[in-house]
Design a protein around this motif. Structure first.
Motif, PDB file in Angstrom:
ATOM      1  N   ARG A 266       0.828  -1.204   0.000  1.00 57.26           N
ATOM      2  CA  ARG A 266       0.000   0.000   0.000  1.00 57.26           C
ATOM      3  C   ARG A 266       0.863   1.256   0.000  1.00 57.26           C
ATOM      4  NH1 ARG A 266      -2.552   3.938   2.942  1.00 57.26           N
ATOM      5  NH2 ARG A 266      -1.564   3.471   4.905  1.00 57.26           N
ATOM      6  N   GLN A 267       1.922   1.256   0.779  1.00 59.18           N
ATOM      7  CA  GLN A 267       2.810   2.413   0.846  1.00 59.18           C
ATOM      8  C   GLN A 267       3.491   2.667  -0.501  1.00 59.18           C
ATOM      9  OE1 GLN A 267       5.120   1.049   4.146  1.00 59.18           O
ATOM     10  NE2 GLN A 267       3.744   1.945   5.670  1.00 59.18           N
ATOM     11  N   GLU A 268       3.910   1.615  -1.169  1.00 61.04           N
ATOM     12  CA  GLU A 268       4.531   1.775  -2.494  1.00 61.04           C
ATOM     13  C   GLU A 268       3.540   2.359  -3.495  1.00 61.04           C
ATOM     14  OE1 GLU A 268       7.659   1.584  -3.636  1.00 61.04           O
ATOM     15  OE2 GLU A 268       8.245   1.211  -1.558  1.00 61.04           O
ATOM     16  N   ASP A 269       2.308   1.875  -3.447  1.00 60.21           N
ATOM     17  CA  ASP A 269       1.272   2.405  -4.331  1.00 60.21           C
ATOM     18  C   ASP A 269       1.003   3.877  -4.037  1.00 60.21           C
ATOM     19  OD1 ASP A 269      -0.961   2.138  -6.303  1.00 60.21           O
ATOM     20  OD2 ASP A 269      -2.176   2.534  -4.508  1.00 60.21           O
ATOM     21  N   GLU A 270       0.912   4.222  -2.762  1.00 60.65           N
ATOM     22  CA  GLU A 270       0.697   5.621  -2.368  1.00 60.65           C
ATOM     23  C   GLU A 270       1.818   6.504  -2.888  1.00 60.65           C
ATOM     24  OE1 GLU A 270       0.106   6.587   1.760  1.00 60.65           O
ATOM     25  OE2 GLU A 270      -1.483   5.098   1.957  1.00 60.65           O
ATOM     26  N   LEU A 271       3.054   6.055  -2.697  1.00 60.99           N
ATOM     27  CA  LEU A 271       4.198   6.853  -3.138  1.00 60.99           C
ATOM     28  C   LEU A 271       4.178   7.068  -4.647  1.00 60.99           C
ATOM     29  CD1 LEU A 271       6.964   5.449  -0.793  1.00 60.99           C
ATOM     30  CD2 LEU A 271       6.234   7.836  -0.964  1.00 60.99           C
ATOM     31  N   THR A 272       3.863   6.040  -5.382  1.00 66.33           N
ATOM     32  CA  THR A 272       3.780   6.168  -6.844  1.00 66.33           C
ATOM     33  C   THR A 272       2.729   7.194  -7.232  1.00 66.33           C
ATOM     34  OG1 THR A 272       4.512   3.890  -7.158  1.00 66.33           O
ATOM     35  CG2 THR A 272       3.296   4.904  -8.979  1.00 66.33           C
ATOM     36  N   ARG A 273       1.580   7.116  -6.606  1.00 68.36           N
ATOM     37  CA  ARG A 273       0.491   8.036  -6.939  1.00 68.36           C
ATOM     38  C   ARG A 273       0.788   9.464  -6.486  1.00 68.36           C
ATOM     39  NH1 ARG A 273      -4.945   5.280  -5.261  1.00 68.36           N
ATOM     40  NH2 ARG A 273      -5.787   6.848  -6.646  1.00 68.36           N
ATOM     41  N   LEU A 274       1.390   9.619  -5.310  1.00 66.95           N
ATOM     42  CA  LEU A 274       1.753  10.958  -4.839  1.00 66.95           C
ATOM     43  C   LEU A 274       2.816  11.590  -5.734  1.00 66.95           C
ATOM     44  CD1 LEU A 274       1.794  10.188  -1.016  1.00 66.95           C
ATOM     45  CD2 LEU A 274       0.335  11.918  -2.132  1.00 66.95           C
TER      46      LEU A 274
END
Length: 188
Positions: free
Chosen positions: A83-91
């Motif tokens: 989830r954190q990796e996905d968030e970082l990509t989107r941010l």
């Protein structure tokens, strides 16, 4: 003769005026990114704060598989890492879309919800139940602060894309916080 000169000198003026009117009514190319204008100061501040917060949380979460004592916490950390990796990509995608510089104004800050360098060092030296306590407390603080920041972005952000991501992060963060509490119930 004078009438002819009047018509001849006015014809180019009318042609230029007609060209300007036609050109003024058609879409003009825009320099830069048109979507960037939708991002206000709240959007930029939120993105620039969430990225280092998630990066630090991701560093802490990366320690869990080799240091956690509770197998349930290890499974939780593996899901949290995704989830954190996905968030970082989107941010980072939003940061690019906003055309804001990646100046890292919050890098190195120790503030509510930001996993501190000290916490990372301490967690890296711990294992078992001691690691579990430090990890759970730091991640709980991170998720709690993230929820507050996302609520602020939803209320005051200007770009629809940023507000939508904040809404999604708020939902997933609340779910993750509930899962963390369930994984740690009776163990704190």
């Amino acid at each position: 003769m004078q009438f002819r000169r009047y018509v001849l000198t006015r014809r180019p003026v009318w042609a230029l005026l007609a060209a300007l009117l036609v050109t003024g009514c058609s879409p003009q190319p825009v320099a830069g990114t048109p979507r960037a204008a939708a991002f206000n100061a709240t959007d930029i501040a939120w993105i620039q704060l969430m990225i280092p917060m998630d990066e630090r949380a991701r560093l802490l979460t990366g320690l869990a598989p080799g240091r956690a004592g509770d197998p349930e916490l290890v499974r939780f950390a593996e899901r949290a890492a995704d989830r954190q990796e996905d968030e970082l990509t989107r941010l980072r995608g939003l940061l690019t879309l906003s055309a804001a510089p990646d100046t890292r104004p919050h890098e190195g800050h120790d503030m509510p919800g930001m996993v501190s360098a000290d916490t990372l060092r301490r967690a890296g030296a711990l294992s078992g139940e001691e690691f579990d306590r430090v990890y759970a407390a730091a991640l709980r603080a991170h998720l709690t602060q993230s929820l507050l920041l996302c609520a602020g972005e939803r209320a005051s952000g200007g770009a629809a894309e940023a507000r939508q991501l904040a809404r999604e992060l708020e939902t997933s963060g609340a779910q993750e916080l509930a899962l963390l509490d369930a994984a740690r119930s009776g163990k704190s």
